[in-house]
Design an enzyme around this catalytic site. Structure first.
Site, PDB file in Angstrom:
ATOM      1  N   ARG A 169      43.646  38.238  34.777  1.00 26.76           N
ATOM      2  CA  ARG A 169      42.543  39.184  34.981  1.00 26.76           C
ATOM      3  C   ARG A 169      41.618  38.677  36.079  1.00 26.76           C
ATOM      4  NH1 ARG A 169      39.486  41.111  29.729  1.00 26.76           N
ATOM      5  NH2 ARG A 169      38.671  42.635  31.242  1.00 26.76           N
ATOM      6  N   CYS A 227      32.326  37.315  31.637  1.00 29.08           N
ATOM      7  CA  CYS A 227      33.687  37.685  31.241  1.00 29.08           C
ATOM      8  C   CYS A 227      33.852  39.179  31.528  1.00 29.08           C
ATOM      9  CB  CYS A 227      33.936  37.347  29.772  1.00 29.08           C
ATOM     10  SG  CYS A 227      32.771  38.156  28.638  1.00 29.08           S
TER      11      CYS A 227
END
Length: 268
Positions: A169, A227
């Site tokens: 990611r 995040c």
């Protein structure tokens, strides 16, 4: 005081602490159902989506709740200023870390995470919902360092900004949740999975210090974490705290960053 507590120490402390069951994970299963099947005796269920976050919007997928809303929720769960709180989940402390961070940010001074989560608990489980005596917790924002998107961008240049997401990611190879892939320019990838031993407990503080040192987190250098939506980044802040390092949280994280098309996106 360590931000973590062992299952043995929690067993000795039951009756003198408020225990919050924060089982939740992205995509389910629903936490209340698991709680009903069995929880640590005396634990009260705390929902991440409705208690530890405000509705999704420009602030990201899990914006911080307002002080008033958080105070009311914590009081309804029996949380008081002068009574220690222990939080746990069954998701490698990712949700529990969010609860720990929120309580600390809003001013509670004695909050710990059950190291190893529910899997580490060897005592009996209860199916009974406890009678909750409302608490007197007073929310006082500012107990933990919090940064905005603009401050996160500066930190990526002048300090160390840790991206707590999985490497794929971070690299922008896949993005299963948010509409834009990539990372904040200058951020360093530090997956939360590497904070834990194979059994699910946090690594020793010395190990964590060495891990973060290799990523540029050294004395005198400011550090922050983000995040996808500010949940797993709290796990990074918790690991840093365990290692004796104070870090800021970018609560809006990637899901807020990408709401402004003028913000740059980096893909290696």
């Amino acid at each position: 005081m360590s931000p973590l507590i062992t299952a043995a120490d929690l067993a000795d402390a039951l009756g003198g602490v408020t225990v919050l069951d924060v089982r939740w994970r992205l995509g389910g299963p629903p936490g209340p159902a698991d709680y009903a099947l069995g929880h640590i005796p005396g634990a009260v269920y705390c929902d991440l989506d409705t208690v530890l976050a405000a509705p999704a919007g420009k602030g990201g997928r899990h914006p911080l709740p307002s002080a008033a809303a958080f105070e009311a929720s914590m009081r309804s769960l029996g949380v008081s200023d002068g009574r220690p709180v222990v939080v746990y989940d069954d998701w490698n402390a990712l949700a529990a870390a969010r609860a720990w961070w929120c309580l600390r940010y809003f001013g509670h001074r004695d909050v710990r995470v059950l190291d190893g989560g529910l899997k580490a608990w060897t005592g009996e489980l209860s199916k009974d919902a406890p009678d909750v005596v409302p608490g007197d917790f007073t929310a006082r924002p500012g107990g933990m360092p919090l940064i905005t998107a603009d401050q996160a961008a500066i930190l990526a240049d002048d300090g160390v900004l840790l991206d707590a997401r999985a490497p794929e990611r971070y690299r922008g190879e896949v993005e299963p949740v948010d509409p834009v892939a990539g990372h904040i320019p200058g951020a360093v990838n530090a997956p939360t999975t590497e904070n834990l031993e194979p059994g699910g407990r946090f690594h020793r503080p010395e190990f964590l210090r060495e891990r973060f040192n290799t990523l540029g987190v050294v004395e005198g250098v400011p550090v922050g974490a983000y995040c996808g939506s500010g949940v797993t980044a709290a796990h990074e802040v918790l690991a840093l705290e365990s290692a004796g390092i104070t870090a800021s949280l970018y609560a809006g994280s990637w899901s807020e960053w990408i709401t402004d098309p003028g913000r740059p996106v980096e893909r290696p």
